[in-house]
Design a protein around this motif. Structure first.
Motif, short mmCIF file in Angstrom:
data_model
loop_
_atom_site.label_atom_id
_atom_site.label_comp_id
_atom_site.label_asym_id
_atom_site.label_seq_id
_atom_site.Cartn_x
_atom_site.Cartn_y
_atom_site.Cartn_z
N PHE A 36 0.84 -1.20 0.00
CA PHE A 36 0.00 0.00 0.00
C PHE A 36 0.87 1.25 0.00
O PHE A 36 0.61 2.20 -0.72
N MET A 37 1.92 1.23 0.82
CA MET A 37 2.80 2.39 0.90
C MET A 37 3.57 2.59 -0.40
O MET A 37 3.81 3.71 -0.82
N ILE A 56 -5.27 6.36 -1.48
CA ILE A 56 -5.37 5.30 -2.49
C ILE A 56 -6.84 5.05 -2.77
O ILE A 56 -7.63 4.89 -1.82
N PRO A 57 -7.24 5.02 -4.03
CA PRO A 57 -8.66 4.77 -4.31
C PRO A 57 -9.07 3.37 -3.86
O PRO A 57 -8.22 2.48 -3.72
N TYR A 85 -6.07 -7.63 5.64
CA TYR A 85 -7.48 -7.28 5.49
C TYR A 85 -8.03 -6.52 6.69
O TYR A 85 -9.05 -5.87 6.60
N ASP A 86 -7.35 -6.59 7.83
CA ASP A 86 -7.79 -5.88 9.02
C ASP A 86 -7.78 -4.37 8.74
O ASP A 86 -6.90 -3.87 8.02
N LYS A 87 -8.74 -3.65 9.29
CA LYS A 87 -8.84 -2.20 9.05
C LYS A 87 -7.52 -1.49 9.31
O LYS A 87 -7.10 -0.63 8.54
N LYS A 88 -6.84 -1.85 10.40
CA LYS A 88 -5.57 -1.19 10.75
C LYS A 88 -4.45 -1.57 9.79
O LYS A 88 -3.46 -0.86 9.69
N MET A 89 -4.58 -2.68 9.12
CA MET A 89 -3.54 -3.14 8.19
C MET A 89 -3.88 -2.82 6.74
O MET A 89 -3.05 -3.01 5.86
N SER A 90 -5.08 -2.36 6.48
CA SER A 90 -5.50 -2.15 5.10
C SER A 90 -6.24 -0.83 4.91
O SER A 90 -5.69 0.13 4.39
N ALA A 91 -7.48 -0.76 5.34
CA ALA A 91 -8.34 0.40 5.07
C ALA A 91 -7.72 1.71 5.56
O ALA A 91 -7.80 2.74 4.87
N THR A 92 -7.08 1.68 6.71
CA THR A 92 -6.45 2.88 7.25
C THR A 92 -5.40 3.42 6.28
O THR A 92 -5.32 4.63 6.06
N PHE A 93 -4.63 2.53 5.69
CA PHE A 93 -3.59 2.96 4.75
C PHE A 93 -4.20 3.52 3.47
O PHE A 93 -3.71 4.51 2.93
N SER A 103 2.51 6.07 -4.38
CA SER A 103 3.20 7.01 -5.27
C SER A 103 3.03 6.63 -6.73
O SER A 103 3.01 7.49 -7.60
N VAL A 104 2.87 5.35 -7.02
CA VAL A 104 2.62 4.91 -8.40
C VAL A 104 1.24 5.41 -8.84
O VAL A 104 1.09 5.95 -9.95
N ILE A 105 0.26 5.26 -7.98
CA ILE A 105 -1.09 5.75 -8.30
C ILE A 105 -1.09 7.26 -8.48
O ILE A 105 -1.70 7.79 -9.41
N ASN A 106 -0.35 7.97 -7.62
CA ASN A 106 -0.25 9.42 -7.76
C ASN A 106 0.40 9.80 -9.09
O ASN A 106 0.02 10.80 -9.70
#
Length: 187
Positions: free
Chosen positions: A15-16, A60-61, A46-54, A20-23
Motif C-alpha cells: 500500500f505504501m 489510495i482509491p 485485510y484488518d482495518k488497521k492493516m488495510s483500510a487505514t492505509f 506514489s505509483v497511483i499518484n
C-alpha cells in the motif's frame, strides 16, 4: 483498443509503495494513455488497521476488485490468491500485471499472470538479502525469475538482475516508491 493493466496490492508494504505509483498515474493526461488500470487488492492484509487505514491516509482509491483471501499458512494464502486471481483473469483477462515488492500476493499473482501468458512487471525487482530463510527472499527470487520488466529502486538491484542474466533493456531504474510516498506524506 485500450490495454488493461492490473496493479496488484495485498499487504501493508504494498500500500505504501503503490501510493506514489497511483499518484504518478493521476498526474498523466489520461487522453494520451492507451491503457486502463485496475487496482486489485488480494486481501492478504485485510484488518482495518492493516488495510483500510492505509488506503484512507495515503489517498489510495478503493480497489476495483478485492479477492478477500484472508489469512492462513503461507501455502494456503498463496494458493487462495492464485485460485482467486486466476478466476478473475478467466472472466476478464488483463494485458499486463504489475506487482509490487516481495509479499505472497506479489509472487502468487505474478505466477498466475505468467502462466496465462500475460506480461509481468515487478516494482522493486532485483532487491536481494541473499538469505533464503526469509520468505520474502523466496518471493523476490521467484517473481524476478518470471517477470518481463523490472522497475528497480537502486543501482545494486539492477546489478543483481544483470548478474542473473536479465538484459539491460528490461531493467528500468525508477527510484524508491516508498521514499516517494514518505516525502508526499511528510506532514
Amino acid at each position: 483498443m485500450k490495454y488493461l493493466v492490473d496493479l496488484i496490492v495485498g499487504a501493508r508494504p504494498n500500500f505504501m509503495k503503490i501510493s506514489s505509483v497511483i499518484n504518478a498515474f493521476k498526474c498523466v493526461d489520461h487522453r494520451d494513455l492507451n491503457f486502463d488500470v485496475r487496482l486489485i487488492h488480494t486481501g492478504q492484509h485485510y484488518d482495518k488497521k492493516m488495510s483500510a487505514t492505509f488506503f484512507n491516509q495515503l489517498g489510495i482509491p478503493q480497489p476495483d476488485i478485492n479477492l478477500n483471501v484472508g489469512s492462513g499458512s503461507q501455502a494456503e494464502q498463496v494458493a487462495n490468491i492464485m485460485v482467486k486471481y486466476e478466476h478473475l483473469l478467466e472472466s476478464e483477462k488483463c494485458d499486463f500485471c504489475l506487482v509490487v515488492g516481495d509479499v505472497n500476493s506479489t509472487m502468487a499473482c505474478a505466477i498466475v499472470a505468467k502462466k496465462m501468458h500475460i506480461q509481468v512487471g515487478h516494482i522493486e525487482g532485483g532487491i536481494r538479502s541473499f538469505d533464503q530463510t526469509m520468505p520474502d527472499e523466496i518471493n523476490r527470487i521467484v517473481t524476478d525469475s518470471i517477470s518481463d520488466l523490472f522497475f528497480t529502486t537502486s543501482q545494486s538491484a539492477g546489478k543483481n538482475l544483470l548478474v542473473a542474466g536479465i538484459p539491460d533493456e528490461r531493467i528500468f531504474f525508477v527510484g524508491n516508491t516508498m521514499i516517494d510516498t514518505l516525502l508526499a506524506n511528510k506532514s
